[in-house]
Write a protein that holds these residues in place. Structure first.
Motif: not given
Ligand code: HEM
Ligand SMILES: *[C@@H]1O[C@H](CO)[C@@H](O)[C@H](O)[C@H]1NC(C)=O
Ligand SMILES: *[C@@H]1O[C@H](CO)[C@@H](O)[C@H](O)[C@H]1NC(C)=O
Ligand SMILES: *[C@@H]1O[C@H](CO)[C@@H](O)[C@H](O)[C@H]1NC(C)=O
Ligand SMILES: *[C@@H]1O[C@H](CO)[C@@H](O)[C@H](O)[C@H]1NC(C)=O
Ligand SMILES: *[C@@H]1O[C@H](CO)[C@@H](O)[C@H](O)[C@H]1NC(C)=O
Ligand SMILES: *[C@@H]1O[C@H](CO)[C@@H](O)[C@H](O)[C@H]1NC(C)=O
Length: 369
Positions: A84-95
């Motif tokens: 979950e952390e990997a997905i949320v981070g890539a969504q927020e930082g890199l869309n």
């Protein structure tokens, strides 16, 4: 209700009522994180995510995007994280759209992490990611930098593992990439031939594959490396681009690849980066590769890989899916409880499930490699 969502619901309920210990580890149920509502253009990083140089125990590895997200705290700065952390981070930082980052994170957990406790390292072996319960896949969980199942040959900025350092950015390789930019790049605000484009990425991939085929006796360019490396090249154009101009310029790419930091005044993509966005660039790069999927034999001669069984021979993407299962340890089929639930959940995330690739595979690869 669709079976997949029933599965997710079941997992949430199960998480509430159970704590499960296997081999001294406590299982953590993996779920789909809630999807972001804010998916537009935005300046990154925000004030809460400054660059901090990683410490000696922080894990960093072959993925410039995960390293950058960790250097800014969009994913844990220690480089060890959950699905979950990997997905949320890539969504927020890199869309990044979950349709792209979900399968990547699932691969990381299934191939090089610990899907029972829901943790993987974006670098090497970490004490925070113990081996699988019962050490069924060998004495340690490698981390995504470990060569073979996920990390592979012909990268743009990392050496082939047989030749040298497959984990850290290599100046010499990037300098060679920039020669291709000088030849093929578009003109832009930083000068002529300074904007990365498809022709530049083709030049880079052709150069790297030909160079490593002739210098790396173990050169391996399987179907999943073909899709993975051309996908990464498309990421460079579509994800690292400044979202206000759609341009991946020399200073922007240098900042991500060399310094592993967001460039000043950078905006993430104006809409989530999906397979539809990436597809045309990835396909154009794939089509220009000098080799079909294959590998060097003992004489250093490049030999094409045999096609996989039907229906996995129907497309390159489905072939890559088959290779992925062949590189995921079969022992994961033999798990129980939360361990098995998580494995099944991640396998479902990886499954293309489209008309051209409609048969789900269970892992059938060797353990401990
Ligand atoms: C959880 C998410 C991700 C995981 C687990 C992951 C994992 C990896 C791994 C294992 C590699 C090494 C492949 C190789 O060259 O041998 C890699 C390379 C790469 N990744 Fe990621 N990645 C993730 C997300 C992303 C995202 C969101 C981007 C967007 C820009 C990205 C961009 C790249 C690029 C450009 C490379 C190629 C580096 C090179 O060839 O030198 N990755 N990634
Ligand atoms: C950049 O390219 C343009 C168009 O091809 C050309 O007119 C210009 O002279 C070039 N500038 C430099 C500094 O080479
Ligand atoms: C950038 O790309 C997006 C998505 O394709 C498009 O909507 C937008 O108009 C483009 N912006 C510019 C400045 O080209
Ligand atoms: C990388 O960081 C160094 C040190 O902060 C800086 O001088 C350099 O301009 C940066 N390079 C890029 C391409 O961002
Ligand atoms: C992104 O584009 C905006 C608008 O043109 C510009 O102000 C900003 O400096 C650009 N950022 C980078 C990193 O190139
Ligand atoms: C896939 O393999 C089957 C069985 O060998 C063969 O009949 C079929 O033509 C192959 N399909 C493709 C697209 O190569
Ligand atoms: C699963 O466990 C059974 C019983 O121990 C064993 O016979 C079988 O080979 C195992 N399968 C895999 C894929 O590890």
């Amino acid at each position: 209700m669709k079976p997949f969502f029933t599965l997710v619901l079941f997992q949430i309920l199960h998480a509430i009522v159970s704590a499960e210990v296997q081999d001294g580890q406590t299982g953590v149920v993996i779920t789909l994180p809630p999807q972001p509502t804010d998916t537009g253009l935005k300046q990154i990083p925000d004030a809460d995510h400054p660059f901090i140089t990683p410490g000696p125990d922080d894990q960093r590895g072959p993925c410039p995007a995960m390293n950058t997200l960790a250097n800014h705290g969009y994913v844990p700065r220690n480089g060890v994280m959950s699905f979950e952390e990997a997905i949320v981070g890539a969504q927020e930082g890199l869309n990044m759209d979950i349709g792209i980052v979900g399968p990547l994170a699932a691969n990381a957990l299934l191939m090089r992490g610990n899907p029972f406790i829901n943790k993987f390292s974006i670098g090497g072996v970490s004490p925070l990611v113990p081996p699988l319960p019962g050490k069924i896949d060998g004495p340690e969980a490698g981390g995504i930098a470990k060569h073979g199942r996920f990390e592979g040959d012909a990268s743009m900025t990392r050496s082939d593992a047989f030749i040298g350092d497959n984990r850290d950015f290599q100046d010499i390789l990037y300098d060679m990439d920039l020669l291709q930019l000088g030849k093929f790049g578009d003109n832009g605000p930083d000068g002529n031939n300074t904007v990365f484009n498809v022709a530049t990425m083709i030049g880079i991939m052709q150069h790297n594959t030909i160079m490593y085929q002739s210098t790396d006796p173990e050169f391996t360019f399987s179907a999943s490396r073909v899709t993975g490396s051309s996908g990464a090249a498309a990421f460079l154009l579509n994800v690292f681009a400044n979202g206000t101009t759609n341009q991946s310029t020399l200073p922007i790419i240098g900042s991500f690849l060399r310094n592993q930091t967001f460039p000043p005044n950078w905006f993430r993509a104006g809409a989530p980066v999906t397979g539809t966005v990436l597809g045309p660039n990835a396909a154009a790069i794939q089509a220009a590769l000098p080799f079909p999927p294959g590998r060097n034999n003992a004489q250093g001669v490049y030999v094409a890989d045999p096609l996989p069984p039907t229906p996995f021979n129907s497309s390159l993407g489905c072939w890559a899916y088959w290779v992925q299962a062949a590189n995921t340890p079969a022992v994961l089929q033999n798990t129980t409880g939360i361990f098995k639930q998580n494995v099944d959940f991640l396998l479902q995330i990886q499954f293309p499930g489209n008309p051209a690739c409609d048969q789900q595979l269970l892992p059938f690869g060797p353990a401990g490699v």
